[in-house]
Design a protein around this motif. Structure first.
Motif, PDB file in Angstrom:
ATOM      1  N   THR A  87     116.852 -84.886   4.355  1.00 47.35           N
ATOM      2  CA  THR A  87     115.636 -85.272   4.755  1.00 47.35           C
ATOM      3  C   THR A  87     115.396 -86.867   4.860  1.00 47.35           C
ATOM      4  OG1 THR A  87     114.692 -83.728   3.317  1.00 47.35           O
ATOM      5  CG2 THR A  87     113.088 -85.427   3.857  1.00 47.35           C
ATOM      6  N   PHE A 112     110.889 -86.427   7.962  1.00 42.67           N
ATOM      7  CA  PHE A 112     111.877 -85.177   8.727  1.00 42.67           C
ATOM      8  C   PHE A 112     112.711 -84.459   7.763  1.00 42.67           C
ATOM      9  CE2 PHE A 112     109.730 -86.709  12.655  1.00 42.67           C
ATOM     10  CZ  PHE A 112     109.423 -85.609  13.361  1.00 42.67           C
ATOM     11  N   ARG A 113     112.912 -83.403   7.885  1.00 45.12           N
ATOM     12  CA  ARG A 113     113.926 -82.519   7.265  1.00 45.12           C
ATOM     13  C   ARG A 113     114.663 -81.788   8.544  1.00 45.12           C
ATOM     14  NH1 ARG A 113     111.040 -78.895   4.754  1.00 45.12           N
ATOM     15  NH2 ARG A 113     111.857 -76.950   5.939  1.00 45.12           N
ATOM     16  N   CYS A 114     116.027 -81.744   8.177  1.00 45.75           N
ATOM     17  CA  CYS A 114     117.011 -80.977   9.060  1.00 45.75           C
ATOM     18  C   CYS A 114     116.908 -79.451   8.728  1.00 45.75           C
ATOM     19  CB  CYS A 114     118.149 -81.488   9.036  1.00 45.75           C
ATOM     20  SG  CYS A 114     119.424 -80.750   9.977  1.00 45.75           S
ATOM     21  N   TYR A 161     114.470 -79.703  13.326  1.00 48.58           N
ATOM     22  CA  TYR A 161     113.954 -80.550  12.283  1.00 48.58           C
ATOM     23  C   TYR A 161     112.361 -79.807  12.039  1.00 48.58           C
ATOM     24  CZ  TYR A 161     117.764 -83.569  13.322  1.00 48.58           C
ATOM     25  OH  TYR A 161     119.082 -84.038  13.415  1.00 48.58           O
ATOM     26  N   THR A 203     115.890 -88.880  12.584  1.00 49.81           N
ATOM     27  CA  THR A 203     116.435 -87.355  13.182  1.00 49.81           C
ATOM     28  C   THR A 203     117.745 -87.902  14.360  1.00 49.81           C
ATOM     29  OG1 THR A 203     115.005 -87.671  15.074  1.00 49.81           O
ATOM     30  CG2 THR A 203     114.487 -86.521  13.010  1.00 49.81           C
TER      31      THR A 203
END
Length: 88
Positions: free
Chosen positions: A45, A30-32, A72, A59
């Motif tokens: 990430t 996941f990437r913010c 996200y 997250t």
């Protein structure tokens, strides 16, 4: 003048997910996406993992550290392979 005969073989190719035993694993991360004060993406990430629940847990950890970071994107890396078919 000498001419050389050329022979061409036409081959059908197919793109498919690589599910062979030696294929790399599908990984998840996941990437913010939350924008910071200067309008740039946070872009923090999670570590990539073959277990999709591990990045999901990240997250929540990230949001605990940054309560305003609530957006996200899931990053999935799935290996694909070109499969050569029979000559046509």
């Amino acid at each position: 003048m000498t001419t050389t005969a050329r022979r061409f073989a036409f081959v059908d190719w197919t793109l498919r997910p690589d599910q062979d035993d030696d294929a790399p694993p599908t990984t998840y991360a996941f990437r913010c996406l939350t924008l910071t004060e200067d309008d740039t993406e946070c872009a923090a990430t999670s570590p990539a993992s073959p277990d999709p629940t591990e990045p999901q847990a990240w997250t929540f950890d990230h949001m605990r550290e940054h309560p305003e970071h609530t957006s996200y994107a899931e990053l999935i890396e799935r290996p694909w392979v070109m499969w050569r078919g029979c000559p046509s």
